[in-house]
Design a protein around this motif. Structure first.
Motif, mmCIF file in Angstrom:
data_model
loop_
_atom_site.group_PDB
_atom_site.id
_atom_site.type_symbol
_atom_site.label_atom_id
_atom_site.label_comp_id
_atom_site.label_asym_id
_atom_site.label_seq_id
_atom_site.Cartn_x
_atom_site.Cartn_y
_atom_site.Cartn_z
ATOM 1 N N LEU A 20 0.834 -1.198 0.000
ATOM 2 C CA LEU A 20 0.000 0.000 0.000
ATOM 3 C C LEU A 20 0.876 1.257 0.000
ATOM 4 C CD1 LEU A 20 -2.856 1.204 0.178
ATOM 5 C CD2 LEU A 20 -2.638 1.127 2.679
ATOM 6 N N ALA A 21 1.919 1.260 0.818
ATOM 7 C CA ALA A 21 2.825 2.406 0.872
ATOM 8 C C ALA A 21 3.534 2.593 -0.467
ATOM 9 C CB ALA A 21 3.852 2.221 1.995
ATOM 10 N N ASP A 22 3.901 1.486 -1.098
ATOM 11 C CA ASP A 22 4.570 1.558 -2.402
ATOM 12 C C ASP A 22 3.640 2.154 -3.459
ATOM 13 O OD1 ASP A 22 6.715 0.722 -4.391
ATOM 14 O OD2 ASP A 22 5.014 -0.456 -5.128
ATOM 15 N N ARG A 23 2.388 1.742 -3.456
ATOM 16 C CA ARG A 23 1.426 2.279 -4.423
ATOM 17 C C ARG A 23 1.167 3.759 -4.182
ATOM 18 N NH1 ARG A 23 -2.554 -2.907 -3.653
ATOM 19 N NH2 ARG A 23 -1.445 -4.352 -5.046
ATOM 20 N N ARG A 24 1.044 4.137 -2.920
ATOM 21 C CA ARG A 24 0.856 5.555 -2.592
ATOM 22 C C ARG A 24 2.020 6.385 -3.117
ATOM 23 N NH1 ARG A 24 -2.521 8.030 1.251
ATOM 24 N NH2 ARG A 24 -0.871 9.558 1.585
ATOM 25 N N GLU A 25 3.227 5.869 -2.913
ATOM 26 C CA GLU A 25 4.400 6.623 -3.340
ATOM 27 C C GLU A 25 4.479 6.712 -4.861
ATOM 28 O OE1 GLU A 25 7.202 9.200 -2.433
ATOM 29 O OE2 GLU A 25 5.992 8.120 -0.938
ATOM 30 N N ARG A 26 4.105 5.647 -5.539
ATOM 31 C CA ARG A 26 4.101 5.676 -7.007
ATOM 32 C C ARG A 26 3.067 6.666 -7.533
ATOM 33 N NH1 ARG A 26 3.896 -0.663 -7.603
ATOM 34 N NH2 ARG A 26 2.838 -0.226 -9.577
ATOM 35 N N LEU A 27 1.935 6.749 -6.876
ATOM 36 C CA LEU A 27 0.919 7.725 -7.268
ATOM 37 C C LEU A 27 1.387 9.149 -6.976
ATOM 38 C CD1 LEU A 27 -2.342 5.924 -6.121
ATOM 39 C CD2 LEU A 27 -1.842 6.705 -8.454
ATOM 40 N N MET A 28 2.061 9.343 -5.851
ATOM 41 C CA MET A 28 2.586 10.666 -5.529
ATOM 42 C C MET A 28 3.615 11.091 -6.573
ATOM 43 S SD MET A 28 1.438 11.962 -2.454
ATOM 44 C CE MET A 28 2.702 12.664 -1.399
ATOM 45 N N THR A 29 4.458 10.153 -6.983
ATOM 46 C CA THR A 29 5.472 10.453 -7.994
ATOM 47 C C THR A 29 4.822 10.796 -9.330
ATOM 48 O OG1 THR A 29 7.072 8.993 -6.914
ATOM 49 C CG2 THR A 29 7.473 9.534 -9.229
ATOM 50 N N ALA A 30 3.802 10.026 -9.718
ATOM 51 C CA ALA A 30 3.097 10.303 -10.968
ATOM 52 C C ALA A 30 2.407 11.666 -10.914
ATOM 53 C CB ALA A 30 2.073 9.202 -11.235
ATOM 54 N N ALA A 31 1.757 11.957 -9.798
ATOM 55 C CA ALA A 31 1.039 13.226 -9.662
ATOM 56 C C ALA A 31 2.001 14.413 -9.630
ATOM 57 C CB ALA A 31 0.190 13.214 -8.398
ATOM 58 N N TYR A 32 3.194 14.194 -9.110
ATOM 59 C CA TYR A 32 4.181 15.272 -9.024
ATOM 60 C C TYR A 32 4.477 15.845 -10.408
ATOM 61 C CZ TYR A 32 8.363 17.675 -7.257
ATOM 62 O OH TYR A 32 9.303 18.627 -6.898
ATOM 63 N N THR A 33 4.501 14.977 -11.407
ATOM 64 C CA THR A 33 4.735 15.432 -12.778
ATOM 65 C C THR A 33 3.433 15.839 -13.465
ATOM 66 O OG1 THR A 33 6.731 14.096 -13.048
ATOM 67 C CG2 THR A 33 5.579 14.753 -15.050
ATOM 68 N N LEU A 34 2.408 14.994 -13.381
ATOM 69 C CA LEU A 34 1.178 15.251 -14.126
ATOM 70 C C LEU A 34 0.388 16.437 -13.576
ATOM 71 C CD1 LEU A 34 -0.030 11.584 -14.715
ATOM 72 C CD2 LEU A 34 1.018 13.133 -16.384
ATOM 73 N N TYR A 35 0.376 16.605 -12.269
ATOM 74 C CA TYR A 35 -0.340 17.744 -11.696
ATOM 75 C C TYR A 35 0.386 19.058 -11.990
ATOM 76 C CZ TYR A 35 -3.735 14.951 -9.049
ATOM 77 O OH TYR A 35 -4.764 14.116 -8.674
#
Length: 207
Positions: A20-35
């Motif tokens: 769960l922590a790994d998925r959260r971090e991957r989403l945060m990384t993706a959002a950091y660029t896309l947002y």
């Protein structure tokens, strides 16, 4: 146990909590660029999941929606910035001018070192509408308290409320960074810092 399946067992060497922590971090990384680009409004959950290489269902195990993810990302950027600025002020000589220069330069350099951070903190935070209103207010309050603490040992240049003055100069710094983000050619970082220092010191009691 659920139908003979241990829901807490490890998978590929990771526990359920670690996954769960790994998925959260991957989403945060993706959002950091896309947002940052194309921006919050143009970024769908499907695109976030594709970038993070997770399913839509897994997204909702991590965040309640795009807004919650944006808030988490914004708060991380703010927290990191506060740590950098507080350390710079703490390490500066004990003079208002030195504290102001150290804090402002640390903030500007840290924020502009990655355009995505600058964009999320100063452009998308406003374009997201009401999504980040509370988060943005908490951030402004934290920086205002930092400014007040840095200037606490020095006489005020004006009888006006020092907190309101701090809020005003923070707003000026935000506008300078928006100018850096949205104009071509970009004003030099040193010039931004010099202007911000001028505004801060004149407002808070410096020479």
């Amino acid at each position: 146990m659920l139908d003979g399946w241990n829901v807490n067992r490890s998978y590929r060497g990771m526990s359920a909590e670690q996954r769960l922590a790994d998925r959260r971090e991957r989403l945060m990384t993706a959002a950091y660029t896309l947002y940052a680009k194309p921006g919050f409004a143009a970024t769908t959950i499907e695109r976030l999941c594709s970038e993070a290489r997770i399913s839509n269902r897994a997204f909702y195990e991590c965040f309640g929606g795009r807004e919650e993810l944006l808030q988490a990302l914004h708060e991380r950027c703010v927290e990191e910035s506060l740590i950098v600025v507080a350390k710079a002020i703490q390490d500066a000589p004990n003079a208002l001018d030195d504290r102001v220069k150290a804090g402002i330069r640390a903030y500007i350099e840290f924020t502009t070192a990655d355009w995505r951070r600058a964009r999320i903190m100063h452009v998308e935070v406003r374009r997201s509408g009401d999504v980040l209103t509370a988060s943005r207010q908490r951030a402004v309050d934290s920086f205002a308290r930092l400014v007040e603490e840095a200037a606490a040992d020095f006489p005020a240049a004006t009888p006006l409320n020092r907190r309101l003055v701090a809020l005003g100069v923070i707003g000026a710094l935000q506008e300078l960074l928006i100018e850096w983000l949205l104009t071509e050619p970009q004003p030099p970082i040193d010039e931004l810092a010099d202007v911000a220092v001028h505004i801060f010191t004149r407002s808070l009691g410096g020479p």
